[in-house]
Write a protein that holds these residues in place. Structure first.
Motif, short mmCIF file in Angstrom:
data_model
loop_
_atom_site.label_atom_id
_atom_site.label_comp_id
_atom_site.label_asym_id
_atom_site.label_seq_id
_atom_site.Cartn_x
_atom_site.Cartn_y
_atom_site.Cartn_z
N ASP A 68 -19.80 -2.27 3.35
CA ASP A 68 -20.89 -1.29 3.38
C ASP A 68 -20.95 -0.47 4.67
OD1 ASP A 68 -21.55 -2.33 0.92
OD2 ASP A 68 -23.11 -3.64 1.71
N ARG A 69 -19.89 -0.45 5.43
CA ARG A 69 -19.90 0.35 6.66
C ARG A 69 -20.21 1.80 6.35
NH1 ARG A 69 -14.37 -0.13 9.40
NH2 ARG A 69 -13.80 0.09 7.24
N ARG A 70 -20.95 2.45 7.24
CA ARG A 70 -21.27 3.87 7.10
C ARG A 70 -20.53 4.62 8.20
NH1 ARG A 70 -26.41 5.79 6.02
NH2 ARG A 70 -25.27 7.72 6.14
N ASP A 72 -19.64 7.54 8.37
CA ASP A 72 -20.21 8.86 8.63
C ASP A 72 -21.35 8.80 9.65
OD1 ASP A 72 -21.57 7.40 6.50
OD2 ASP A 72 -22.86 9.16 6.30
#
Length: 80
Positions: free
Chosen positions: A65-67, A69
């Motif tokens: 679930d890394r973001r 952005d």
């Protein structure tokens, strides 16, 4: 990568700097795949199992679930 050895102080006011070395390459769960020591120059290489890395990302939500952005502010000196 970390340097090894020592570098003298050009001003002579201290003994200089001793570099710690101990560079390493680790796998997706923090296990050491390759590790250098603290006293000799070493070229490290490791084979990365991409399918294992992908499966770890699917198991651990932190990786899945890394973001990426949202990482832009890390590169800034001051946040707007």
């Amino acid at each position: 990568p970390n340097r090894v050895g020592a570098e003298p102080d050009p001003s002579g006011s201290s003994d200089g700097i001793r570099f710690w070395g101990n560079s390493f390459i680790c796998g997706p769960q923090g296990e050491f795949l390759a590790r250098a020591d603290d006293h000799s120059e070493t070229l490290l290489s490791a084979t990365i199992n991409r399918s294992r890395s992908e499966s770890i990302r699917r198991i651990w939500p932190y990786f899945r679930d890394r973001r990426i952005d949202a990482y832009g502010d890390i590169l800034k000196r001051v946040r707007d």
